[in-house]
Design an enzyme around this catalytic site. Sequence first.
Site, mmCIF file in Angstrom:
data_model
loop_
_atom_site.group_PDB
_atom_site.id
_atom_site.type_symbol
_atom_site.label_atom_id
_atom_site.label_comp_id
_atom_site.label_asym_id
_atom_site.label_seq_id
_atom_site.Cartn_x
_atom_site.Cartn_y
_atom_site.Cartn_z
ATOM 1 N N THR A 83 86.710 42.039 7.689
ATOM 2 C CA THR A 83 87.784 41.943 6.731
ATOM 3 C C THR A 83 89.030 42.751 6.912
ATOM 4 O O THR A 83 90.021 42.686 7.110
ATOM 5 C CB THR A 83 87.134 41.950 5.252
ATOM 6 O OG1 THR A 83 86.193 40.588 5.282
ATOM 7 C CG2 THR A 83 88.083 41.897 4.245
ATOM 8 N N ALA A 84 88.224 44.232 6.941
ATOM 9 C CA ALA A 84 89.280 45.219 7.001
ATOM 10 C C ALA A 84 90.119 44.943 8.324
ATOM 11 O O ALA A 84 91.145 45.349 8.372
ATOM 12 C CB ALA A 84 88.362 46.667 7.095
ATOM 13 N N GLY A 90 82.597 39.241 7.172
ATOM 14 C CA GLY A 90 81.807 40.545 7.393
ATOM 15 C C GLY A 90 82.737 41.734 6.912
ATOM 16 O O GLY A 90 83.964 41.354 6.844
ATOM 17 N N CYS A 91 82.342 42.802 6.887
ATOM 18 C CA CYS A 91 82.959 43.985 6.287
ATOM 19 C C CYS A 91 83.769 44.350 7.034
ATOM 20 O O CYS A 91 85.326 44.641 6.833
ATOM 21 C CB CYS A 91 82.294 45.003 5.644
ATOM 22 S SG CYS A 91 80.718 45.407 6.861
ATOM 23 N N TYR A 92 83.298 44.867 8.456
ATOM 24 C CA TYR A 92 84.475 45.347 9.276
ATOM 25 C C TYR A 92 85.508 44.020 9.694
ATOM 26 O O TYR A 92 86.618 44.398 9.890
ATOM 27 C CB TYR A 92 83.602 45.674 10.555
ATOM 28 C CG TYR A 92 82.745 47.023 10.540
ATOM 29 C CD1 TYR A 92 83.426 48.048 10.327
ATOM 30 C CD2 TYR A 92 81.444 46.731 10.868
ATOM 31 C CE1 TYR A 92 82.727 49.266 10.362
ATOM 32 C CE2 TYR A 92 80.677 48.027 11.021
ATOM 33 C CZ TYR A 92 81.341 49.401 10.592
ATOM 34 O OH TYR A 92 80.589 50.378 10.649
#
Lengths: 347, 347, 347, 347
Positions: free
Chosen positions: C153-154, C149-151
């Site tokens: 990954t960061a 997911g995006c969160y």
Amino acid sequence: MIKVGIVGGTGYTGVELLRLLAQHPQAEVAVITSRSESGVRLCDMFPNLRGYYDDLVFSVPDTNVLGSCDVVFFATPHGVAHSLAAELLASGTRVIDLSADFRIKDAQEWAKWYGQPHGAAELLPEAVYGLPEVNREKIKEARLIAVPGCYPTATQLGLIPLLENGLVDPLRLIADCKSGVSGAGRGAKVSSLFTEAGESMMAYSVKGHRHLPEIAQGLRLAAGGEVGLTFVPHLTPMIRGIHATLYASLIDSSIDLQQLQQLYENRYANEPFVDVMPAGSHPETRSVRGANVCRMAIHRPQDGNLIVVLSVIDNLVKGASGQALQNMNILFGLDERLGLGNPGLLP
Amino acid sequence: MIKVGIVGGTGYTGVELLRLLAQHPQAEVAVITSRSESGVRLCDMFPNLRGYYDDLVFSVPDTNVLGSCDVVFFATPHGVAHSLAAELLASGTRVIDLSADFRIKDAQEWAKWYGQPHGAAELLPEAVYGLPEVNREKIKEARLIAVPGCYPTATQLGLIPLLENGLVDPLRLIADCKSGVSGAGRGAKVSSLFTEAGESMMAYSVKGHRHLPEIAQGLRLAAGGEVGLTFVPHLTPMIRGIHATLYASLIDSSIDLQQLQQLYENRYANEPFVDVMPAGSHPETRSVRGANVCRMAIHRPQDGNLIVVLSVIDNLVKGASGQALQNMNILFGLDERLGLGNPGLLP
Amino acid sequence: MIKVGIVGGTGYTGVELLRLLAQHPQAEVAVITSRSESGVRLCDMFPNLRGYYDDLVFSVPDTNVLGSCDVVFFATPHGVAHSLAAELLASGTRVIDLSADFRIKDAQEWAKWYGQPHGAAELLPEAVYGLPEVNREKIKEARLIAVPGCYPTATQLGLIPLLENGLVDPLRLIADCKSGVSGAGRGAKVSSLFTEAGESMMAYSVKGHRHLPEIAQGLRLAAGGEVGLTFVPHLTPMIRGIHATLYASLIDSSIDLQQLQQLYENRYANEPFVDVMPAGSHPETRSVRGANVCRMAIHRPQDGNLIVVLSVIDNLVKGASGQALQNMNILFGLDERLGLGNPGLLP
Amino acid sequence: MIKVGIVGGTGYTGVELLRLLAQHPQAEVAVITSRSESGVRLCDMFPNLRGYYDDLVFSVPDTNVLGSCDVVFFATPHGVAHSLAAELLASGTRVIDLSADFRIKDAQEWAKWYGQPHGAAELLPEAVYGLPEVNREKIKEARLIAVPGCYPTATQLGLIPLLENGLVDPLRLIADCKSGVSGAGRGAKVSSLFTEAGESMMAYSVKGHRHLPEIAQGLRLAAGGEVGLTFVPHLTPMIRGIHATLYASLIDSSIDLQQLQQLYENRYANEPFVDVMPAGSHPETRSVRGANVCRMAIHRPQDGNLIVVLSVIDNLVKGASGQALQNMNILFGLDERLGLGNPGLLP
């Protein structure tokens, strides 16, 4: 205190009415209806209103309850006021309709643009088009007021001084208008998403937008005859605001810009909510954000025959709920500016 | 009528003061100064104020003229109030300073963070930190008021109920704050351009921001001892608004969320401009846009020991000019809410 | 040429995959499916792709057709890949799933957060979590890849160097994350309207967000043991971008910032899509707009024990479709950077 | 490899050129100049380019160094190319000027609009106006190319099919254009601040904008005679994009919309960077964000005599740096599309 009812308070014109009424010293919201949100506290839906209407709860529309109000505002999609207005009027309640239901005088024309039969054609003769700068005297006596649309307000106020004086060719009018996204309402539509409407600009409904017949009707009255209008609305990545850029061709090119400026200033000298800036100015929509003002300026580029009028409003205020309240003030004999005194929020 | 002077009215806190004062029933702006814009009509600079202050013209600051006012607001960069405050106070004028000049009690500390010597250290003892929720009684008697900064207002109001009651570890506080771009002022800087700040998010000044010592000073007072605070400000692509996300570790994990909620509600029960939402709510900055409100909610994620407080303000209102006016109202014995009654502008 | 199928190409991760694949020299989109848009030309829906896929038409998903592809991407809501993956894998097609279906290894945990039983628990053992910076070797051999997911990954990329080296207290991690609105998808929801999400900031799902267990799972692997994570996501008025502000407490405060910087630089020295900026930098989300990059910087405010890591990605690229393509490149033995070479679009 | 120099690489057209050149397979940036930023690493100024030009440092312009390049782009304010072009041309370097210095053929006219004498009038006869859709053959042979302005590109491409065929009254043309804020450049100006340009819409320079004579010059060539053009530019709250709404009056009203559509399709049939959508479409600026495309659609509202053409570009790409690169490709005999193949970034 004027006892106010609001039908359909879950959209943006509804919450804007409530924001303005919260500051109105002589009106009180007694009832607010919504079929879908019945039972929900107003403040849970619109937290900016916490502390203002803590006891107000959405209820299912009930004409008995609404009929006990002095005035009922319709902040509904078209068609709803058609079905309820007659009964409310019969009970002595005044009706101020923010929807399109009673704006167009010709029921056939209405039916054509809205794709359904007109539901209350018998009320059209008495409905007053609530543009105070044109119809103030009629508004004072009205029972049923049709609040003008947002594009129509900005466009008519910008063009009528030219048309009333027969200075421009009424058959070659162009209104290139730019609207913020709140003009599309609070409905869940893909095209209104932040990710779709943000960082982009587009025209829409160039073939024909429902505000076209309404604008044309008003311009015909000003011109005293037929008009030819091309109306191109655009979606702009901002929440509030309409910028109308209006083009009209001078009939007599000997008139100069200062004469036109004087004409505009005279036309609106006694209007509390129209601000004519010096000729050559560039009004910004943000200068009227949250304020019930139409601000305009005229131009004559390269001293040619084409006059350009720039006219800006907040579509939710002078283009909807503020104008509705202005109508209420006139209707009840109050100072027209009550509850509408705040300056624009800038920045 | 309270006779008001404003020094430095060309920035955003200046125009916001003017917007709010335009609606204040008992105050009148007599003079507004700006060296750079001397001679310019206020309304030509801020067209949203057309019709409100049509005769007001920026003038060069003159202490005689300013000294004839009942109160003078400084809406200036730091350092300006240092040089003028003493003379104004001597003439009997009250001073409400929106800049950072008198917020930090320790002149050495101020000098360290602002990179210049403190210019009026002798006035520090009597300067009152204008956070009404903490200092209301002192404000009533003050001659010189230091209006809190924007981040400090949102952060202190969010954390002090926990610290005053000794519920959290004062050495492990985190304030992750997000500000709109108006917090950077109206100066022409590349980093504040629409094209630079738009459609992007970034932290800044993580090493140390000037609001850090101000916040820490207030938190120490609430905690009655040392605090350890990590403060990370972020630039957010919106014009107005601060969202403070505050983290604190419970000392005694047996206290439950409803007890904390009660604590917050009690602490702010009589505060007209603090709104404690139900626990678990998510306040939006837009709900306070243009309004003098700090709206907050508390959370305890996964029932752990970390408490999260969400606290939002409009940086130009409760974070600056609205709070300044709230101070003026208290100072002059008026209803604290005068001129500050409007709800947030949503949408 | 790699023959590519895309299931569910009408959302933002779908159109982003298509944008990136349009520039990929060794892949070709053979089929794109959507039940709701079956029969619609791709370019009519996404006019930015006019001229790139002029013959591509949405079709109803058909496992025979999809099974003839070398690889199928799922750009669908959760649950869809569960139902189709096994059959595709059986036909020899590789599956790269951008949804949450195979990210969490524990089917019970998945069921708890997604509110429905896991539909393909038997595939979980072989599903590879597609974070190349952690699992590159496993990705090379995978048949089924779960794109992070995006969160997650960061956040993971920002924290794992600290956790892998046991430098911080794994039980006191905080991820304060800010996301653009495209993270909410292309569905028509009131909360994602321009008029609702614009000019405002808010936290959401503070009680518990579905990305929390995914992040925690990854951090546990890095830490080699339990972690305590508080994750607070925020909605930010921008279209693309995630800014993760990560807080972690040093165990041994004698390590200095330059040592940490070296650690980060070493950890990512061979990673084509992780950019470690100099310590003390402030990465902007716009610097990675449209680019498959995670850009980060570390801070140690006031030389205290709290380390702050700032980590930014474009949620649709390194946080979704770009990372999916990076996985495809690895899977098929191509240069990992193929089709992913463009810099961020700034401004 | 083509050896490229860039003069003035610190503005938005400069960084955009660099973004595009980073992907160009046959060009290499050898030198980039800036007096103010001399010594600064390119990547420190534009972090989106980290990893692409890590060794490139801004240097003071030196004609010897620049003269060793095959081509030099000027991404400078007007006046700079005037002073350097002759010397570079003498050394055999081709010059592609993105500024306004060589766009207007009449030096007197130029001097009038730019408020200073033309600094290189002797070069005007050989300067080629770099609009490939009109001047491709001349561009192939040029030494000095004047890249068209952003408004002129969108407006000319939208109107020339009508004018070349004598279908509309050339004396009654209107271009109502809306631009994103990046059109105002990267200079620190109050009017371009996020807080000033955000959430607002305004017209500007209605009296006369510098692009007016450039557009008129191009339209005269297309019409083969005089034209009358009213050009009203507007500032729109988005970073990139121009939306030109063009109005022209049909001379012969018997021509129908499908014939016009055919005319447009034929005119641009072989143009790789002009996309004629079906008649009645509404192109969005975001569909060309970051892409070297002019996308357009024609309308005939209410079947009247007024034709409305909607034409959109990214002002920094097809309106500046992309078009400059397109010119370079033509000039050096390369495939015109090299380095310009990416689709628009949507959303």
